[in-house]
Design a protein around this motif. Structure first.
Motif, short mmCIF file in Angstrom:
data_model
loop_
_atom_site.label_atom_id
_atom_site.label_comp_id
_atom_site.label_asym_id
_atom_site.label_seq_id
_atom_site.Cartn_x
_atom_site.Cartn_y
_atom_site.Cartn_z
N ASN A 1 78.81 44.61 29.21
CA ASN A 1 77.43 44.59 28.76
C ASN A 1 76.66 43.44 29.42
O ASN A 1 75.99 42.65 28.76
CB ASN A 1 77.37 44.46 27.23
CG ASN A 1 77.80 45.75 26.57
OD1 ASN A 1 77.07 46.74 26.57
ND2 ASN A 1 79.02 45.77 26.04
N THR B 1 72.50 48.34 31.80
CA THR B 1 72.11 47.71 30.54
C THR B 1 72.79 46.36 30.44
O THR B 1 73.79 46.09 31.11
CB THR B 1 72.51 48.57 29.32
OG1 THR B 1 73.92 48.75 29.35
CG2 THR B 1 71.81 49.91 29.36
N GLU C 1 73.18 42.40 28.05
CA GLU C 1 72.88 41.44 26.98
C GLU C 1 72.82 40.08 27.64
O GLU C 1 73.42 39.87 28.69
CB GLU C 1 73.99 41.44 25.91
CG GLU C 1 74.03 42.71 25.10
CD GLU C 1 74.78 42.53 23.76
OE1 GLU C 1 75.10 41.39 23.38
OE2 GLU C 1 75.04 43.56 23.13
#
Ligand code: MN
Ligand code: MN
Length: 459
Positions: free
Chosen positions: A352, A398, A400
């Protein structure tokens, strides 16, 4: 399209477009080291595509309709562009929003002092910086000094080949035994980030002769007095031009890429979509790095007020129409993401995390300690965005901001979400974000441009 590495799929035509965009972007970085310099460039870009100043349209009592393109400048530090589409505006706009301020050292109001025959400018850092990164590197001074008669003196020293630069000294390693035992956060104190500005005494002066020399020079060359710093905004930024990086020239290294690497492709995409179906809007805001506060920030009412003006010029202003227009809008909050750094692998959760070269990075949420402070984007919206990106072969990923509880951060996304519009953060992954020189991949810049353009065309 989720893909391993964007570079592996490019055609010769893609590579040509990518290099052109990168070169233009490097030019934008070199001429835009402050928010004011970025606004000036963005306005010129907009004018070149037929955009007109909203203030002038209001002053002339002119009307606006589909097909009209306007820009509005807020205090020279924030700009918004609107391209009025075919669709009814109260059904919503497609908004791209980026910030154009970057971490740096600001010169204090009473900056100049002399210590042991050396003259200094005192600074107060702006935004999140690792203080140790700012010592012993060439700095340039950019900004404005406003005199009591309203005259504005523009300052830009340290960028031309024959310009002097400015340096903050550090203790030599030979005498650094005590400093080297300190933790990095306090090894260099904020108050000791003082910039050396001179060392030559003014002849015939006994007291503070080096400071006097500087004051004499500032008066002669810029017509500035010591008190004029009270009404000045001078930023010390890393001197020098952004460069291609790596043997393969696949990357770009330079100052202020958070968030100009998203602001530039946002503006380019917006200006390249001449006749959008839905109204498109570009927001380029100041003060994000200090929490989006103040009159030129996203939290100011400027955006909302300019939308009132536009609706009024279109003859359809009402608070209800404004609320509908904003609520029905969709936004990409174009801000940078942390790129996975193999040298600091334990700070990331690999599945992530945005990887350099893997395209436009979507952060469904930012925040810290359990998503606190995050705009958590809706899956319904992300579904639509995926469809649009796939249709235009945009490489995306994607991300984080690091692994859980490693730290955190925020963007302007949550502010726009207050209107009830769909918002998601997406932008270019950056290595060493907030460092004097940050690094990005040219391919991610290109995919960001493609993604922003697809959003304006299809959403
Ligand atoms: Mn940012
Ligand atoms: Mn930032």
């Amino acid at each position: 399209m989720i893909h391993d590495n964007a570079w592996t799929i490019y055609s010769a035509e893609d590579l040509e477009k990518l290099e052109k965009l990168s070169a233009d972007y490097i030019g934008f970085l070199n001429n835009g080291k402050t928010e004011r310099e970025c606004v000036a460039q963005l306005v010129e870009m907009a004018k070149g595509k037929g955009y007109r100043d909203l203030a002038e349209i209001i002053a002339n009592d002119e009307k606006l309709a589909s097909g009209d393109k306007v820009y509005a400048v807020n205090m020279d530090k924030m700009v918004m562009m609107v391209n009025i589409g075919e669709d009814i505006i109260r059904d919503g706009m497609n908004i791209l929003g980026a910030h154009i301020d970057s971490p740096r050292l600001d010169i204090k109001q009473n900056p100049l002092y002399e210590s042991d025959e050396l003259a200094y400018f005192d600074t107060h850092y702006y935004g999140g910086i690792k203080k140790y990164q700012y010592v012993t590197m060439p700095l340039a001074l950019h900004g404005v000094v406003v005199k009591t008669d309203g005259t504005k003196v523009r300052i830009c020293i340290g960028e031309k080949d024959d310009d002097p630069v400015f340096i903050i000294s550090d203790i030599l390693i030979h005498l650094a035994e005590e400093q080297m035992k300190k933790v990095v956060s306090t090894a260099i104190e904020g108050e000791s980030l003082d910039i050396l500005v001179g060392s030559k005494p003014l002849k015939g002066k006994d007291k503070d002769a080096v400071k006097e020399f500087i004051l004499d020079l500032l008066k002669k060359e810029y017509d500035i007095e010591e008190d004029d710093f009270i009404s000045a905004e001078i930023e010390a930024v890393p001197a020098g031009r952004a460069k291609e990086a790596g043997f393969d020239r696949s990357m770009i290294a330079g100052y202020g890429q958070d968030d100009r690497c998203c602001a530039y492709p946002s503006a380019a995409a917006m200006l390249d979509v001449a006749d959008p179906k839905k109204t498109s809007c570009g927001l380029f805001v100041d003060k994000e790095e200090i929490g989006s506060v103040g009159a030129t920030s996203m939290e100011s009412h400027f955006f909302e007020d300019m939308m009132r003006e536009i609706l009024d010029r279109m003859g359809i202003y009402s608070e209800l129409n404004l609320a509908r227009c904003l609520r029905n809008s969709r936004m990409l909050s174009s801000d940078v993401s942390a790129a996975y750094d193999p040298l600091y692998a334990d700070r990331f959760e690999k599945k992530n995390t945005a990887k350099l070269g893997h395209g436009l990075a979507f952060n469904k949420y930012t925040g810290a300690r359990g998503k606190s402070g995050a705009n958590d984007a809706n899956p319904e919206y992300l579904g639509i965005i995926r469809q649009v990106l796939d249709k235009h072969d945009v490489v995306y990923q994607t991300s984080e901001l690091g692994k859980v509880d490693a730290g955190g951060g925020g963007t302007i996304a949550y502010i726009l979400s207050l209107y009830g519009m769909q918002v998601v953060d997406c932008g270019v992954p950056v290595l060493s974000m907030h460092a004097p020189w940050e690094t990005i991949s040219k391919s991610d810049l290109y995919e960001a441009y493609k993604g922003y353009k697809a959003f304006l065309i299809e959403c």
